[in-house]
Design an enzyme around this catalytic site. Structure first.
Site, mmCIF file in Angstrom:
data_model
loop_
_atom_site.group_PDB
_atom_site.id
_atom_site.type_symbol
_atom_site.label_atom_id
_atom_site.label_comp_id
_atom_site.label_asym_id
_atom_site.label_seq_id
_atom_site.Cartn_x
_atom_site.Cartn_y
_atom_site.Cartn_z
ATOM 1 N N GLY A 71 0.810 -1.222 0.000
ATOM 2 C CA GLY A 71 0.000 0.000 0.000
ATOM 3 C C GLY A 71 0.838 1.265 0.000
ATOM 4 N N GLY A 89 9.011 -4.169 -8.609
ATOM 5 C CA GLY A 89 9.865 -3.042 -8.981
ATOM 6 C C GLY A 89 11.334 -3.339 -8.714
ATOM 7 N N ASP A 111 13.606 -2.650 -5.279
ATOM 8 C CA ASP A 111 13.955 -3.768 -4.391
ATOM 9 C C ASP A 111 14.581 -4.859 -5.253
ATOM 10 O OD1 ASP A 111 12.699 -2.823 -1.809
ATOM 11 O OD2 ASP A 111 10.996 -2.678 -3.165
ATOM 12 N N ARG A 143 8.001 4.627 1.908
ATOM 13 C CA ARG A 143 8.668 5.226 3.080
ATOM 14 C C ARG A 143 8.954 6.714 2.892
ATOM 15 N NH1 ARG A 143 10.843 0.014 3.659
ATOM 16 N NH2 ARG A 143 10.430 -0.812 5.722
ATOM 17 N N LEU A 157 0.373 3.752 -2.050
ATOM 18 C CA LEU A 157 0.710 3.665 -3.476
ATOM 19 C C LEU A 157 1.337 4.950 -4.009
ATOM 20 C CD1 LEU A 157 -2.436 1.822 -4.883
ATOM 21 C CD2 LEU A 157 -0.322 0.869 -3.947
ATOM 22 N N HIS A 176 4.180 2.018 -8.148
ATOM 23 C CA HIS A 176 3.156 0.964 -8.119
ATOM 24 C C HIS A 176 2.236 1.088 -9.335
ATOM 25 C CE1 HIS A 176 3.778 1.337 -3.576
ATOM 26 N NE2 HIS A 176 4.139 0.106 -3.850
#
Ligand code: PAF
Length: 282
Positions: A31, A149, A152, A189, A33, A37
């Protein structure tokens, strides 16, 4: 737009579609977003008959309770953002109980050593938590393609390893990092950063880009020294690691070899918030 909170209801909805051989594209998220995303969703909408997005802040992948507690949870806004994009997205937003059924713990996974580098070293148990949730979500959604994505990047390699080792029939699609106008890699974040910190965090990508130039003409050690020295000039940042690693094994290197692809990986704190980023170096 359909929103399911229970895996049994989601499975009951998806099962006839699977029987009709409809392709399901899946975008797992926690979430909060952002455009990154949305780019995964857009790709899935283009490439599949049905697109499912999960929104679940997975407790077992957090090794720090403060990080878990403070992780942004913005379901209403997320639903609005998805509605603005398309009415054809199926949302699965379960509670912890629906996934973990009273036993909130990770299974343990062997990813042939990928889990021992970088994020795995600094966040013990993190990739067991990721493997647990991703495997369970794949079992529930049964997607033909799943989108992750490259911010990461280690997670992406780990998920590819997970599906090949556990014979899960899904194609894993890696998608490029989305960046804010100042170059900061988009991340949920980032919402926790103050405006000045968000601006300052632009230097992470600037330094990674300079490191890429340095790496072309200098040694691995010199590239490390450059990055470390640059961040010493900015004491508001606390560098956790900068690693140069081969792209598929994620093993850190001390010397370059020809015909190998390398990436620079970074984890860094600002305002006590941990950010990660990476860049292809050659
Ligand atoms: O990348 C994320 O947001 C999470 O690690 C994932 C893949 C949704 C699993 O919880």
């Amino acid at each position: 737009m359909l929103i399911f909170n229970k895996k049994s209801d989601l499975s009951a909805f998806l099962s006839p579609l699977l029987n009709q051989n409809k392709s399901i594209g899946f975008v797992p998220t926690m979430g909060a977003l952002h455009q990154g995303h949305l780019s995964l969703l857009k790709k899935s909408l283009l490439e599949n008959d049905v697109t499912v997005m999960s929104i679940f802040v997975n407790p077992t992948q957090f090794n720090n309770t403060e990080d878990l507690d403070k992780y942004p949870r913005t379901l209403e806004r997320d639903v609005q953002i998805m509605q603005d994009l398309s009415n054809n997205i199926i949302v699965y937003a379960p509670e912890v109980e629906d996934i973990y059924e009273g036993y909130t713990a990770s299974e343990s996974f062997d990813y042939d050593g990928l889990e021992n580098q970088m994020e795995g070293k600094h966040r013990p148990g993190h990739f067991d938590g990721v493997g647990t949730i991703v495997k369970r979500l794949f079992e529930i959604v049964k997607p033909s393609k799943a989108y992750f994505g490259e911010k990461d990047f280690q997670q992406l390699q780990i998920v590819k390893k997970l599906v090949s080792k556990y014979n899960i029939s899904v194609e894993i699609i890696g998608c490029p990092i989305h960046r804010e106008a100042n170059g900061l890699a988009m991340s949920s974040r980032n919402e926790r950063l103050s405006e000045p910190a968000r601006e300052k965090a632009a230097i992470i990508y600037q330094i990674l880009n300079s490191a890429k130039e340095i790496f072309k003409r200098n040694s691995v050690v010199e590239t490390h020294q450059f990055v470390e020295n640059e961040f010493k000039k900015h004491p508001e940042f606390q560098l956790e690691y900068f690693e140069i690693a081969e792209e598929t094994t994620l093993l850190p290197i001390s010397e370059k070899e020809s015909n190998k692809k390398y990436r620079g990986f970074i984890a860094i704190f600002i305002e006590n918030i941990r950010l990660i980023d990476n860049i292809s170096l050659n």
